[in-house]
Design a protein around this motif. Sequence first.
Motif, PDB file in Angstrom:
ATOM      1  N   GLU A 175       0.807  -1.217   0.000  1.00  0.00           N
ATOM      2  CA  GLU A 175       0.000   0.000   0.000  1.00  0.00           C
ATOM      3  C   GLU A 175       0.837   1.263   0.000  1.00  0.00           C
ATOM      4  OE1 GLU A 175      -3.125   0.327   2.916  1.00  0.00           O
ATOM      5  OE2 GLU A 175      -3.255  -1.841   2.962  1.00  0.00           O
ATOM      6  N   PHE A 176       2.109   1.107   0.413  1.00  0.00           N
ATOM      7  CA  PHE A 176       2.944   2.296   0.572  1.00  0.00           C
ATOM      8  C   PHE A 176       4.083   2.321  -0.437  1.00  0.00           C
ATOM      9  CE2 PHE A 176       1.039   1.590   4.721  1.00  0.00           C
ATOM     10  CZ  PHE A 176       0.555   2.864   5.021  1.00  0.00           C
ATOM     11  N   ASP A 177       4.297   3.508  -0.992  1.00  0.00           N
ATOM     12  CA  ASP A 177       5.449   3.695  -1.873  1.00  0.00           C
ATOM     13  C   ASP A 177       6.537   4.355  -1.030  1.00  0.00           C
ATOM     14  OD1 ASP A 177       7.365   4.638  -3.590  1.00  0.00           O
ATOM     15  OD2 ASP A 177       5.928   5.256  -5.150  1.00  0.00           O
ATOM     16  N   ILE A 178       7.463   3.517  -0.559  1.00  0.00           N
ATOM     17  CA  ILE A 178       8.430   3.992   0.436  1.00  0.00           C
ATOM     18  C   ILE A 178       9.304   5.140  -0.111  1.00  0.00           C
ATOM     19  CG2 ILE A 178      10.254   2.269  -0.010  1.00  0.00           C
ATOM     20  CD1 ILE A 178       9.077   3.167   3.447  1.00  0.00           C
TER      21      ILE A 178
ATOM     22  N   GLU B 185       3.339   5.519  10.693  1.00  0.00           N
ATOM     23  CA  GLU B 185       3.241   4.216  11.349  1.00  0.00           C
ATOM     24  C   GLU B 185       4.009   3.165  10.550  1.00  0.00           C
ATOM     25  OE1 GLU B 185      -0.778   2.860  11.856  1.00  0.00           O
ATOM     26  OE2 GLU B 185      -0.127   0.926  12.671  1.00  0.00           O
ATOM     27  N   PHE B 186       3.861   3.227   9.242  1.00  0.00           N
ATOM     28  CA  PHE B 186       4.559   2.266   8.396  1.00  0.00           C
ATOM     29  C   PHE B 186       6.082   2.458   8.476  1.00  0.00           C
ATOM     30  CE2 PHE B 186       6.261   0.808   4.277  1.00  0.00           C
ATOM     31  CZ  PHE B 186       5.949  -0.535   4.425  1.00  0.00           C
TER      32      PHE B 186
ATOM     33  N   TYR C  38      10.067  -3.082   5.521  1.00  0.00           N
ATOM     34  CA  TYR C  38      10.544  -2.558   4.239  1.00  0.00           C
ATOM     35  C   TYR C  38      12.062  -2.441   4.287  1.00  0.00           C
ATOM     36  CZ  TYR C  38      10.876   1.825   6.869  1.00  0.00           C
ATOM     37  OH  TYR C  38      11.201   2.771   7.816  1.00  0.00           O
ATOM     38  N   ASP C  39      12.659  -2.202   3.150  1.00  0.00           N
ATOM     39  CA  ASP C  39      14.119  -2.047   3.085  1.00  0.00           C
ATOM     40  C   ASP C  39      14.460  -0.635   3.586  1.00  0.00           C
ATOM     41  OD1 ASP C  39      16.726  -1.686   2.442  1.00  0.00           O
ATOM     42  OD2 ASP C  39      16.524  -2.169   0.301  1.00  0.00           O
TER      43      ASP C  39
END
Length: 353
Positions: free
Chosen positions: A5-8, A27-28, A34-35
Motif C-alpha cells: 500500500e505504501f510507496d516507500i 506508522e509504516f 521494508y528495506d
Amino acid sequence: MISEEFDISKIISNLENTQEISDSELEFLIDGNYDTSELFSTSDKVRRRYYGTDVYLRGLIEFTNYCKNNCLYCGIRADNRKAVRYRLDKEKILNCCRKGYELGYRTFVLQGGEDPYFTDDRICNIVSEIHRLYPDCAITLSIGEKSKESYQRYYEAGARRYLLRHETADPKHYSSLHPDSMSCENRKQCLYNLKELGYQTGTGFMVGSPFQTTENIISDIHFMQELQPEMIGIGPYITHFDTPFHEYPNGSVSLTLRLIAILRLLFPYALIPATTSLGTLDPSGREKGLKAGANVVMPNLSPVDVRKKYELYENKICTGEESAQCRGCLERRINSAGFHIVNSVGDCIRNCF
Ligand code: 5AD
Ligand code: FES
C-alpha cells in the motif's frame, strides 16, 4: 497494513522535501517491513546538508543522584534504597568544568535527579560561577521539573539550554511510567515555559519503554512538532534491576536507529544526540546513531569515583574511564564513523537564519 500500500521512496522524498507525512505513513515508517536503506541514506544526506560531518560535544556532569521522584523505570528513583547516593559540591563541579575546558569542551550539561538540596540559590550560584569563569561556554541544565520563576532565575544566572525529556506525550502512557505525583500535563507545561523564556530546549523519550505503542511514538512526534525543540534525545529503554519495571525487556536498538533517521527528516535542524544508552545496548551503537542522522555526543565529565552511582539503567558504559580517556575514545569512534568533532558551542543552526 501491508507494504504494497505504501510507496516507500515517495514517502521518504516527500518527507525530505516538505517535512510532511501522514500518520499511517509514519506508522509504516516506524514499524513496517521494508528495506530501510533509503531511509538511512536520505537522513544521512539531510544531516550533511545542514550540519556537514560535524559532531558537537556536550560535557555531561552528573552532579547529584539524589531524586525526590519515583519514575518507575529509573535506577535513581527515591525508593531505590540500593542506590548509593552522592552529591558533588561546587568545587568538584568546577573541577569537572576545568578538565572539560582543557579537553576542548565548550558546553557543560549539569544533570541530576530532582534533589531538594540544590535550591534555586545553590543552582544559580553554581551556574553564574561557571558563566563567569567560562564566558565562551554554553551552560545546559537538566534538573527536572521546576516553576517558571525558577527557570527564569537559572536563565538570568547564565543557563541558556535545558534538557527535559517529555518521556511520553500520551497522558495514559505517562501515568503508567510515573507515580501519581507526576503528570504529563505539568511536564509539557515546563517545556513550553522553557521555550517561552528563550531556552534552547531539548526533549525526547525512551524507545521501547514498558507499554509503549507505535501510536504513542506518533503522539511523541506530534508533540515535538508543536513544541519545536532545538534538541531531541531518544535512546532505548534499558531495564534496571532495582525498579518496579525489572521484568520488562530492553528497548530495541534498530527501532531507535530508525527513529533517529525519521526525526532527522522531520526536524532537519535539530541537534540529535547519539545517546549513551544506545552505546550501552550495542558496542557501536553511538556510531550507528551518528550514521542514522545524529550529530551530538555527550561524553561523561563526572569524576570517575561517582560515575557508577549515576546508574539510571544497568551496565551503563564509560563509567570506568577518566574524562580524557573518554574524549580520546570518542574522537576515534567518531572519526572512524566518518565524522569529525567540532570544538565549538554548537548552537542549533535554526537560530542563525
Ligand atoms: N533506560 C533508559 N533511559 C532511561 N532514562 C531514565 N531511566 C532510563 C532507563 N531505565 C532516561 C530518561 C531521562 C534521561 C535522563 O534518562 O529518559 O529523561
Ligand atoms: Fe528521578 Fe525520575 S526518578 S526524575
